[in-house]
Design a protein around this motif. Structure first.
Motif, short mmCIF file in Angstrom:
data_model
loop_
_atom_site.label_atom_id
_atom_site.label_comp_id
_atom_site.label_asym_id
_atom_site.label_seq_id
_atom_site.Cartn_x
_atom_site.Cartn_y
_atom_site.Cartn_z
N GLY A 33 -4.48 2.28 -2.35
CA GLY A 33 -4.46 1.63 -1.03
C GLY A 33 -5.83 1.62 -0.37
N TYR A 34 -6.56 2.70 -0.57
CA TYR A 34 -7.92 2.80 -0.03
C TYR A 34 -8.79 1.73 -0.66
CZ TYR A 34 -12.47 5.17 0.91
OH TYR A 34 -13.75 5.49 1.30
N VAL A 53 0.84 -1.19 0.00
CA VAL A 53 0.00 0.00 0.00
C VAL A 53 0.87 1.24 0.00
CG1 VAL A 53 -1.63 1.33 1.39
CG2 VAL A 53 -1.96 -1.13 1.06
N LYS A 54 1.93 1.20 0.81
CA LYS A 54 2.82 2.35 0.92
C LYS A 54 3.50 2.66 -0.42
CE LYS A 54 4.46 2.65 5.34
NZ LYS A 54 5.38 1.99 6.27
N PRO A 110 0.54 13.85 -4.56
CA PRO A 110 0.31 14.28 -3.17
C PRO A 110 -0.86 15.25 -3.05
CG PRO A 110 2.61 14.62 -3.81
CD PRO A 110 1.90 14.16 -5.04
N GLU A 111 -1.05 16.09 -4.07
CA GLU A 111 -2.15 17.04 -4.01
C GLU A 111 -3.50 16.34 -4.05
OE1 GLU A 111 -2.39 20.60 -6.64
OE2 GLU A 111 -0.21 20.61 -6.29
N GLN A 112 -3.57 15.34 -4.94
CA GLN A 112 -4.80 14.57 -5.08
C GLN A 112 -5.09 13.82 -3.76
OE1 GLN A 112 -4.53 12.00 -8.51
NE2 GLN A 112 -6.63 12.49 -9.12
N LEU A 113 -4.02 13.28 -3.19
CA LEU A 113 -4.16 12.56 -1.93
C LEU A 113 -4.67 13.49 -0.82
CD1 LEU A 113 -0.97 10.29 -1.77
CD2 LEU A 113 -3.35 9.53 -1.77
N ALA A 114 -4.11 14.68 -0.79
CA ALA A 114 -4.51 15.64 0.24
C ALA A 114 -5.97 16.04 0.06
CB ALA A 114 -3.60 16.87 0.20
N ALA A 163 3.17 6.03 -2.83
CA ALA A 163 4.31 6.87 -3.19
C ALA A 163 4.16 7.41 -4.62
CB ALA A 163 5.60 6.10 -3.05
N GLN A 164 3.51 6.63 -5.48
CA GLN A 164 3.38 7.07 -6.87
C GLN A 164 2.18 7.97 -7.11
OE1 GLN A 164 3.23 3.31 -8.89
NE2 GLN A 164 5.09 2.65 -7.84
N GLU A 165 1.36 8.14 -6.09
CA GLU A 165 0.16 8.96 -6.29
C GLU A 165 0.46 10.43 -6.03
OE1 GLU A 165 -2.31 6.54 -3.87
OE2 GLU A 165 -3.18 5.49 -5.59
#
Ligand SMILES: [Fe+2]
Ligand SMILES: [Fe+2]
Ligand SMILES: [Fe+2]
Lengths: 325, 257
Positions: free
Chosen positions: A40-41, A6-7, A15-19, A11-13
């Motif tokens: 991962g979700y 998952v980690k 960061p802005e989208q994740l936030a 890492a490849q996603e």
């Protein structure tokens, strides 16, 4: 290994989208299947919803074990209604998982070849009629404890499945408590059955909340994502606090000599289950693992001709309809 | 419509016949719990079994009332021995594969639906009321079992073969549904129930329509096993079923559950 996977995907996603995703969750928004979500979700949800669905399905076996021996017509009807509900829960949950891009057949194959798990509790046997009461009281009781908070989970289809399921679960627990109460208030032999059921099912029920928080791998990320709403130990404590007075009311003794009310904490102090036994059951060494999986595999294999037959018929029918048009 | 005050043993016999069928068939199909070919079938079989146990409670409850000897529906279900059961032999034969289970269900549902339809016009209001409630459930059972028989009969080569084998095996148990005796004659006279033989034409029409659609062949033989509904001779299978069903009540007499 899974947490690592998952980690590395995370890492490849972006960061802005994740936030932005996390912000939606924090704001209490529901995530729907068509929305963007971290890999991962998605994977964690597939694992969790799939396991839950499998538990409903395998859970038919220990209770089904007593349908043909239920002692009255009313008890038989109640048990049939409950087991039918559980199969229905399996169906809702498989449907919720399918919205994440995995088919019911794929999930089933993973259950049958051991790649996916189901709740450890269903690897314990039901040995006397009071077990059926105890399963409703303790096992459904623990399931409710887990599932009520999940009604607020971040993934829309999962949350809606939980809302439907929780409505039925309270009937499951009530009928179980009522059945074991009849035994606890019954003849000496019935009392003995009720105590025997509690003795065998108490610790396996505590195990249903998963390993102790300090050994639980998936917790932090899942809680941030609102896939998990409480820690394992929180829910276990809540279950103990709710259940001990019920056992006392029944005149049954909880098989834990160190169980006592802690005035300061406002909770019961209790003995943790034997975690080495828990991990053995997870590995496949519970009393019924082999039989349960064999029964599910046999049902699936023996049923292949039925599924094929019905599918072939549906195709023929569609072709005939097509030709007639 | 006035309820005739019939207290005859024949009426009780008739009610046992109506109640023992769903009791024994409900038991048989509940054996599938957790073992069906697909989840929807697990749900449907449990649901059908649940309906049948509900119907059992109504019929045996009324049977106990008519007998008037202080027994309950549970006493009748759990404390009679094999020779006192009045169910059709058809419902006590083992499940076999899923195809045989569904073929048996269809052959029974078809009769059951017609019988309940007639009983809705019974001179006994209690019988009519039970029949009305049960017939709604049974209409759905029949729709499902007929659909499945058609789907599997007209499915793959294997499913077709298995369904034909199921029909061949079960066919000798069909005729018993239409045999009449003195009990039936009394029911006809009292306006409580139809003559079983009078249902045959409608039954044959119904099943031949479905079985033709299923591409299955009804066996030529008109031979019929009998003895279930009169209690004269059950199969060896019933005793084993009862040892399981009645075990707790027999092992712990007098306990309440
Ligand atoms: Fe459930
Ligand atoms: Fe559940
Ligand atoms: Fe439940």
């Amino acid at each position: 290994m899974y947490a690592q996977m998952v980690k590395s995907e995370a890492a490849q996603e972006d960061p802005e989208q994740l936030a932005a995703f996390q912000a939606r969750i924090d704001a209490g928004e529901k995530i729907e299947p068509k929305d963007w979500m971290p890999e991962g979700y998605r994977k964690t949800l597939i694992r969790q919803i799939g396991q839950h669905a499998h538990s409903e399905i395998v859970g038919q076996l220990p209770e089904g074990n007593w349908i043909t021996r239920a002692p009255t017509l009313e008890r038989k009807a109640i048990l049939l209604a409950k087991v039918q509900d559980e199969a229905g829960h399996g169906l809702y949950l498989y449907c919720a998982a399918e919205t994440l891009g995995v088919s019911r057949d794929e999930l089933t194959e993973m259950l049958l070849d051991g790649r996916m798990k189901y709740s450890s509790i269903f690897n314990y046997p039901t040995l006397n009629w009071a077990d059926i009461g105890a399963v409703g009281w303790l096992v459904d009781g623990a399931a409710i404890m887990n599932q009520v908070p999940l009604q607020r989970t971040s993934f829309g289809p999962y949350s809606r499945a939980m809302i439907r399921i929780c409505k039925e679960e309270s009937f499951h627990q009530r009928q179980g408590y009522d059945a074991i109460r009849k035994m606890a208030e019954g003849t000496p032999a019935q009392k003995k059955m009720a105590q025997d059921a509690l003795n065998r099912l108490w610790y396996p029920s505590l195990m249903m909340f998963g390993p102790s928080d300090k050994d639980s791998v998936h917790s932090a990320q899942s809680m941030a994502w609102k896939i998990k709403m409480n820690t394992n130990d929180e829910l276990r404590q809540k279950f103990v606090d709710q259940t001990v007075p019920q056992a006392e009311y029944l005149g049954l003794s909880v098989p834990d000599p160190d169980l006592k009310w802690n005035e300061e904490r406002g909770h019961y102090d209790y003995t943790d289950p034997d975690w080495s036994e828990f991990f053995e059951v997870i590995k496949g060494n519970g009393p019924c693992n082999t039989d349960r999986l064999a029964a599910r595999n046999k049902a699936w294999d023996d049923g292949a001709w039925v599924r094929d037959g019905l599918l072939a018929h549906a195709k023929k029918k569609a072709a005939r309809r097509h030709a007639a048009e | 419509m006035a309820t005739p005050t019939i207290k005859s043993p024949a009426f009780a016999q008739f009610l046992l016949r109506m109640g023992d069928n769903p009791l024994i068939l409900g038991h048989r199909i509940s054996e599938w719990c957790g073992h069906a070919p697909v989840l929807e079938e697990d749900i449907a079989l449990a649901n059908t079994a649940l309906d049948m146990i509900g119907q059992t409670r109504m019929w045996l409850g009324l049977a106990a009332e008519v007998q008037g000897d202080g027994k309950s529906a549970d006493d009748l279900a759990f404390l009679r021995d094999a020779w006192e059961f009045r169910n059709l032999l058809l419902v006590e034969v083992p499940n076999g594969d899923f195809g045989r289970t569904l073929m048996r269900q269809f052959l029974f549902d078809a009769w059951h639906a017609i019988q309940l339809g007639r009983l809705m016009k019974s001179a006994d209001e209690r019988v009519a009321a039970i029949a009305e409630k049960a017939s709604k459930e049974v209409a759905y059972h029949l729709e499902r079992s007929a659909d499945t028989v058609v789907g599997l009969g007209d499915g793959t080569e294997e499913s077709h073969r298995r369904m034909q084998e199921a029909l061949d095996y079960l066919w000798p148990y069909v005729g018993e549904m239409f045999q009449s005796d003195d009990v039936d004659a009394e029911m006809v006279t009292a306006g409580i129930a139809p003559d079983p033989a009078s249902l045959r034409v409608e039954y044959d029409a119904l099943i031949s329509r479905i079985l033709t659609e299923a591409t299955l062949t009804i066996p030529q033989s008109s031979f019929a096993h009998k003895g279930g509904r009169t209690g004269a001779m059950h199969t060896e299978h019933l005793g084993h079923l009862l040892t399981q069903m009645q075990w707790l009540q027999r092992a712990y007499p007098g306990a309440t559950w």
